[in-house]
Design a protein around this motif. Structure first.
Motif, PDB file in Angstrom:
ATOM      1  N   VAL A 113      14.081  -8.005  -1.020  1.00 32.37           N
ATOM      2  CA  VAL A 113      13.360  -7.305  -2.086  1.00 32.37           C
ATOM      3  C   VAL A 113      14.245  -7.128  -3.327  1.00 32.37           C
ATOM      4  CG1 VAL A 113      12.207  -5.166  -2.752  1.00 32.37           C
ATOM      5  CG2 VAL A 113      11.845  -6.118  -0.467  1.00 32.37           C
ATOM      6  N   ALA A 116      15.294 -10.510  -4.937  1.00 37.11           N
ATOM      7  CA  ALA A 116      14.167 -11.082  -5.681  1.00 37.11           C
ATOM      8  C   ALA A 116      13.999 -10.377  -7.022  1.00 37.11           C
ATOM      9  CB  ALA A 116      12.885 -10.971  -4.858  1.00 37.11           C
ATOM     10  N   TRP A 135       5.845  -1.009  -7.455  1.00 36.39           N
ATOM     11  CA  TRP A 135       6.534  -0.507  -6.249  1.00 36.39           C
ATOM     12  C   TRP A 135       6.619   1.018  -6.281  1.00 36.39           C
ATOM     13  CZ3 TRP A 135      10.383   2.637  -4.734  1.00 36.39           C
ATOM     14  CH2 TRP A 135      10.877   2.487  -3.427  1.00 36.39           C
ATOM     15  N   ALA A 149       6.806  -2.490  -1.097  1.00 33.36           N
ATOM     16  CA  ALA A 149       7.342  -3.843  -1.278  1.00 33.36           C
ATOM     17  C   ALA A 149       6.255  -4.895  -1.100  1.00 33.36           C
ATOM     18  CB  ALA A 149       8.481  -4.087  -0.298  1.00 33.36           C
ATOM     19  N   ALA A 153       4.956  -7.441  -3.849  1.00 32.40           N
ATOM     20  CA  ALA A 153       5.075  -8.874  -3.587  1.00 32.40           C
ATOM     21  C   ALA A 153       3.743  -9.597  -3.816  1.00 32.40           C
ATOM     22  CB  ALA A 153       5.558  -9.106  -2.157  1.00 32.40           C
ATOM     23  N   ALA A 156       3.205  -9.601  -7.668  1.00 35.52           N
ATOM     24  CA  ALA A 156       4.247 -10.210  -8.493  1.00 35.52           C
ATOM     25  C   ALA A 156       3.844 -11.550  -9.099  1.00 35.52           C
ATOM     26  CB  ALA A 156       5.539 -10.343  -7.679  1.00 35.52           C
ATOM     27  N   SER A 178       7.659 -14.262  -3.186  1.00 32.48           N
ATOM     28  CA  SER A 178       6.654 -13.319  -2.699  1.00 32.48           C
ATOM     29  C   SER A 178       6.177 -13.701  -1.307  1.00 32.48           C
ATOM     30  CB  SER A 178       5.466 -13.266  -3.665  1.00 32.48           C
ATOM     31  OG  SER A 178       5.852 -12.717  -4.914  1.00 32.48           O
ATOM     32  N   LEU A 181       8.815 -12.752   1.120  1.00 32.27           N
ATOM     33  CA  LEU A 181       8.862 -11.299   1.280  1.00 32.27           C
ATOM     34  C   LEU A 181       7.776 -10.819   2.242  1.00 32.27           C
ATOM     35  CD1 LEU A 181       9.531 -10.159  -2.403  1.00 32.27           C
ATOM     36  CD2 LEU A 181      11.104  -9.949  -0.476  1.00 32.27           C
ATOM     37  N   ILE A 182       6.587 -11.371   2.106  1.00 27.88           N
ATOM     38  CA  ILE A 182       5.492 -10.981   2.990  1.00 27.88           C
ATOM     39  C   ILE A 182       5.786 -11.403   4.425  1.00 27.88           C
ATOM     40  CG2 ILE A 182       3.053 -11.380   3.522  1.00 27.88           C
ATOM     41  CD1 ILE A 182       2.638 -11.677   0.446  1.00 27.88           C
ATOM     42  N   HIS A 185       8.318  -9.252   6.123  1.00 30.74           N
ATOM     43  CA  HIS A 185       7.815  -7.905   6.432  1.00 30.74           C
ATOM     44  C   HIS A 185       6.765  -7.929   7.536  1.00 30.74           C
ATOM     45  CE1 HIS A 185       9.766  -6.680   2.652  1.00 30.74           C
ATOM     46  NE2 HIS A 185       9.648  -5.437   3.087  1.00 30.74           N
TER      47      HIS A 185
END
Length: 203
Positions: A113, A116, A135, A149, A153, A156, A178, A181-182, A185
């Motif tokens: 996070v 990025a 965020w 986050a 994402a 973004a 992005s 990031l997903i 998570h």
């Protein structure tokens, strides 16, 4: 500069960015503070959120700043050096990938996070500021870092298009980051759906 020379220079920039991205500030800061290795506590993540679980807010802040700085620095330097847009984009992506899969730590890194965010700062300060605002808004409402986050994402790439539409290759990097990031998570998404994800300020 001939084509071969340029290709070598670009590869050096990209490789250097990956090595910089592989620096795990969460581990370094925790050692300096004599805190437990973040990989052995909480979520096992090396990022600022997990470092914050040690109770040392200053350590978490330094981790956040360090991870964001390493994302910004090589991307910004590539821009200042007048590298081609494609190379700058790959440098930004390489430093991000370095954080996710650090060569110094058996390719087991963080969620990316802050790194990025650092890359996005180099691309556009307004882009980064807008993503941070998303965020922060979600966090103030939910007190859940992972949810904040994830929402940031998802939005973004849309925000990136607003500020970087003349530079589609940079937008593409934001889309890729992005997506990672997903994916990173995934466990948090499962906890959110189950209603078991932890909130800051609550046990």
């Amino acid at each position: 500069m001939n084509e071969i020379g340029f290709d070598i220079e670009a590869l050096v920039w990209i490789a250097a960015a990956y090595l910089i991205g592989s620096i795990a500030f969460g581990i370094i800061i925790s050692k300096l503070y004599r805190l437990p290795d973040p990989r052995t506590v909480g979520s096992g993540n090396i990022g600022a959120t997990n470092v914050a679980r040690s109770g040392k807010k200053s350590a978490a802040i330094l981790t956040l700043l360090g991870d964001a700085f390493k994302g910004w620095l090589p991307t910004w330097l590539a821009l200042q050096a007048g590298m081609l847009m494609d190379v700058v984009a790959l440098v930004g992506l390489a430093v991000f990938i370095g954080h996710l899969y650090p060569i110094y730590h058996k390719f087991k890194g963080g969620k990316g996070v802050a790194t990025a965010l650092g890359v996005m700062i180099a691309f556009s300060g307004w882009l980064a500021l807008s993503v941070v605002a998303v965020w922060l808004a979600v966090f103030l409402i939910s007190r859940i870092s992972s949810l904040s986050a994830l929402v940031a994402a998802v939005l973004a790439p849309v925000i990136a298009w607003q500020f970087l539409s003349p530079y589609p290759v940079y937008v593409a990097v934001v889309v890729v980051m992005s997506a990672f990031l997903i994916i990173r998570h995934q466990s948090n998404i499962e906890k959110l759906l189950a209603g078991t994800e932890s909130r800051f300020g609550k046990k």
